[in-house]
Design a protein around this motif. Sequence first.
Motif, PDB file in Angstrom:
ATOM      1  N   TYR A 129       1.915 -45.717  14.653  1.00 45.37           N
ATOM      2  CA  TYR A 129       2.179 -46.804  15.592  1.00 45.37           C
ATOM      3  C   TYR A 129       2.779 -46.290  16.896  1.00 45.37           C
ATOM      4  CZ  TYR A 129       1.138 -50.609  12.300  1.00 45.37           C
ATOM      5  OH  TYR A 129       0.517 -51.491  11.445  1.00 45.37           O
ATOM      6  N   HIS A 130       3.342 -45.087  16.884  1.00 45.07           N
ATOM      7  CA  HIS A 130       3.779 -44.469  18.135  1.00 45.07           C
ATOM      8  C   HIS A 130       2.634 -44.370  19.131  1.00 45.07           C
ATOM      9  CE1 HIS A 130       7.784 -43.405  17.008  1.00 45.07           C
ATOM     10  NE2 HIS A 130       7.460 -42.494  16.109  1.00 45.07           N
ATOM     11  N   GLU A 134      -0.217 -50.639  22.840  1.00 44.33           N
ATOM     12  CA  GLU A 134       0.778 -51.642  23.220  1.00 44.33           C
ATOM     13  C   GLU A 134       2.202 -51.103  23.134  1.00 44.33           C
ATOM     14  OE1 GLU A 134      -0.705 -52.915  19.021  1.00 44.33           O
ATOM     15  OE2 GLU A 134      -1.442 -51.824  20.781  1.00 44.33           O
ATOM     16  N   TYR A 135       2.487 -50.295  22.093  1.00 48.17           N
ATOM     17  CA  TYR A 135       3.846 -49.765  21.959  1.00 48.17           C
ATOM     18  C   TYR A 135       4.076 -48.590  22.912  1.00 48.17           C
ATOM     19  CZ  TYR A 135       4.099 -52.837  17.984  1.00 48.17           C
ATOM     20  OH  TYR A 135       4.095 -53.951  17.193  1.00 48.17           O
ATOM     21  N   LYS A 139       7.149 -48.577  25.589  1.00 50.06           N
ATOM     22  CA  LYS A 139       8.046 -47.420  25.706  1.00 50.06           C
ATOM     23  C   LYS A 139       8.047 -46.890  27.134  1.00 50.06           C
ATOM     24  CE  LYS A 139      10.576 -43.935  24.119  1.00 50.06           C
ATOM     25  NZ  LYS A 139      11.969 -44.105  23.660  1.00 50.06           N
ATOM     26  N   LEU A 155      11.253 -57.197  16.872  1.00 53.59           N
ATOM     27  CA  LEU A 155       9.888 -56.902  16.444  1.00 53.59           C
ATOM     28  C   LEU A 155       9.483 -57.907  15.370  1.00 53.59           C
ATOM     29  CD1 LEU A 155      10.167 -53.000  16.220  1.00 53.59           C
ATOM     30  CD2 LEU A 155       9.483 -54.405  18.176  1.00 53.59           C
ATOM     31  N   LEU A 193       9.601 -47.637  14.824  1.00 49.14           N
ATOM     32  CA  LEU A 193       9.390 -48.106  16.187  1.00 49.14           C
ATOM     33  C   LEU A 193      10.690 -48.558  16.824  1.00 49.14           C
ATOM     34  CD1 LEU A 193       6.094 -50.204  16.017  1.00 49.14           C
ATOM     35  CD2 LEU A 193       6.449 -48.075  17.276  1.00 49.14           C
ATOM     36  N   LEU A 197      12.131 -46.970  20.238  1.00 50.34           N
ATOM     37  CA  LEU A 197      12.383 -47.756  21.440  1.00 50.34           C
ATOM     38  C   LEU A 197      13.836 -47.634  21.876  1.00 50.34           C
ATOM     39  CD1 LEU A 197      10.309 -50.977  20.648  1.00 50.34           C
ATOM     40  CD2 LEU A 197       9.684 -49.108  22.184  1.00 50.34           C
ATOM     41  N   ALA A 249       6.375 -58.667  20.029  1.00 53.09           N
ATOM     42  CA  ALA A 249       7.648 -58.034  20.348  1.00 53.09           C
ATOM     43  C   ALA A 249       8.296 -58.739  21.524  1.00 53.09           C
ATOM     44  CB  ALA A 249       7.432 -56.562  20.676  1.00 53.09           C
TER      45      ALA A 249
END
Length: 387
Positions: A129-130, A134-135, A139, A155, A193, A197, A249
């Motif tokens: 997911y890193h 979108e994430y 970030k 989240l 996540l 973050l 999120a």
Amino acid sequence: MTSPLKVGLIGCGNVVQYGHRPALMSLPDLELVALADITPARRAIGQAWFGLSDDQLYEDYRALLAIDEIDAVVIAVPQKHRPQIALEAFAAGKHVLSEKPISNVPAIAAELVRAADAAGRKMAMAHNYHFLPEYRQIKKLLAEGLIGDLRVATLHFLGVIDYPGAAEYKSDWRHTMAAGGGVLMDMIHAVYLAEWLAGEAAQQVMAFVDAPEYGHRQPVIEDLALLQIAFPKSYAAIHMAWGEGVGGADISGSDGQIRMRYKKYQSGGFNQPIELYSVDEDWNRTDHAIANREAHMEAVADSFTDLWADFRDAISNDREPMAPAAAGARALEIVLGAYASAVSGRVVTLPLDSESPVYQKGIDGIAELDVWDGSKTKAAGLFGLRE
């Protein structure tokens, strides 16, 4: 020209199909040379996927580890079995990419961190997911100071799809005590996540953990987890459940906020992000570009390809992977700390006490805690807490 990284695959379940297979088939400097799986049907499936010969297939992973030309292995078996395989891989001189979570037991996770260091091998976690667009964008916006200092990252994963495991192995293994936990352990993605973050290691966690959705059968692990995490300079809240519920999120900062939503407000990972915007302190909205794919599984596959490229580069450049074993161990302690909080009715400090039964035994140690009578987890009879 640098020779390709020779890879052995241990376990050939569903995550290989949508994640590891696209990476191994698309990156030209990776070469899969052997596959091990205890199930003949899964070996046959893997053979067809990768075009392997019969002599590249193994029932026993130890035979695969004995192959000298293999540089690295990916461990994609259920988490209960991962640690022993990883330890033997380090002893055989192999680098390791492990599916998440790193283990069911924090004490064993710590042992894996030490073993990788002692062997001089890289251990990377499949924290893919890193690498979801979108994430990565969130970030980036945080790093640029768009909303000032991070205050609270919330989240939402209340609509996690309860995919079964491979039918040829054991389709319901994620709903057993052997899984080490329920939806929170399965979707530990949200936990790492949150730490990523925040950019800091967690100090405290408190949680409610329950199983209100089962109804027709007695659960042994949770399908709902609500937790709050304290970092040195910020906080995170994770709302998670199998079933139907909101996803996305909400990131609050000192000078604004960032919001991200998926199609039909579903949860992330297997769904399409449709909006990402920020709001400044004067309530001015700015929409940010995001990779919106109708075929959102393409983004998931790409995240594994980026993960594999990072693992490959960590080995060739002798650097830490983006998600090393230590990150997997910290995420695991947050999850077990949340379970301990839900059972005890107290805030749990991190890192966990190394003498704690939960640190030493995972969820098998929960029954040894001082259980609060009002615990929702106890009332649901989870983690062996039967009346």
